[in-house]
Design an enzyme around this catalytic site. Sequence first.
Site, PDB file in Angstrom:
ATOM      1  N   TYR A  35      43.582  42.394  51.427  1.00  0.00           N
ATOM      2  CA  TYR A  35      42.596  42.000  50.411  1.00  0.00           C
ATOM      3  C   TYR A  35      42.654  42.934  49.205  1.00  0.00           C
ATOM      4  CZ  TYR A  35      38.008  41.300  48.250  1.00  0.00           C
ATOM      5  OH  TYR A  35      36.990  41.074  47.363  1.00  0.00           O
ATOM      6  N   SER A  81      36.774  42.980  42.351  1.00  0.00           N
ATOM      7  CA  SER A  81      36.132  43.895  43.293  1.00  0.00           C
ATOM      8  C   SER A  81      36.465  45.318  42.894  1.00  0.00           C
ATOM      9  CB  SER A  81      36.633  43.619  44.714  1.00  0.00           C
ATOM     10  OG  SER A  81      36.243  44.644  45.610  1.00  0.00           O
ATOM     11  N   LYS A 137      43.555  41.787  45.369  1.00  0.00           N
ATOM     12  CA  LYS A 137      42.640  41.970  44.243  1.00  0.00           C
ATOM     13  C   LYS A 137      43.278  42.827  43.147  1.00  0.00           C
ATOM     14  CE  LYS A 137      38.909  39.614  45.156  1.00  0.00           C
ATOM     15  NZ  LYS A 137      38.530  38.467  44.286  1.00  0.00           N
TER      16      LYS A 137
END
Length: 329
Positions: A155, A142, A159
């Site tokens: 998150y 991402s 990542k």
Amino acid sequence: MRPATPRTVVICGASAGVGRACAQAFARTGARVALLARGRVGLAAAHADVEALGGVAWSQTLDIADAVQVDEAAARIESELGPIDVWVNNAMLTVYAPVAQMSAEEYRRVTEVTYLGTVHGTCAALRHMRPRNRGCIVQVGSALAYRAIPLQSAYCAAKAAAMGFSDALRVELKAEKSAIHVTTVHLSAFNTPQFDWARSHMPMRARPVAPVFQPELAARAIVWASQQRRREVLVGFPALKTIWGNKLAPWFADWVLSRQGIEGQQSDEALPTLHEDNLFAPVERDMGSHGRFDAEAKGDSLQFRLSQHRLALTAASLAVLVVIGMVVA
């Protein structure tokens, strides 16, 4: 494009969203597709999708956070479906909340799935790919690995950790002169069910930061990346803008996100009182690949199309510059 020999592809997080779209996209190439996810209902629907589209389906419910379960699944796939050619690490979880409202258990669970799940899947794939010295591991990354945003600290951190892990592994494989390839496909915002079943402590329903793309675009990019030797592939101009903008002026990104990053991730609809989330247990419904943002989601990206042909475009640009130089001279 259908490869001359059908490939065996493993997709983690295959029951919905980008993973579900990937299952369909690989099936269209005639691949043998192994589907891994927690939810039985969504996984069964993904299995049916693959078979309907001409692929060979194999599926198993598991928790990607459990390394033993992942290793056992990989061994079964090798035995029952064939040697693993492509492994796609797509499983993820997130929680929408300010850091002050996050619990230790929530941080742990997001990290176990989004980061350690990537580690477990990668290590399981390598155990089978290394003796053959071939294979491709696709990490679904991402832009938020490069540029963290508010409300998704767990998150974003997971990542970023997965990116660091993948970078270290790439160097090790290069030092070994291994033919195994690791590529990361960094995504922009996509219209998936994530925004309907992710845990949230916010008053309004979660939404992706516009502009939004359809999951089929991500799936096309992942299938394409699995056939290339690219280190990283960016999908959508927002990913390109976010990554390079943060490299050039992180202070400006801080300023913009402090004013737009919180409201930009919430819709005008109040979060339902009884909101079922998938953090610790699967939501046993077939959520499909699309979320609720079809009306605004884009199915294509000029940035990605240009990226696919970057060598030809670079060569053409150099040729034009040479001609201009000759004319001026």
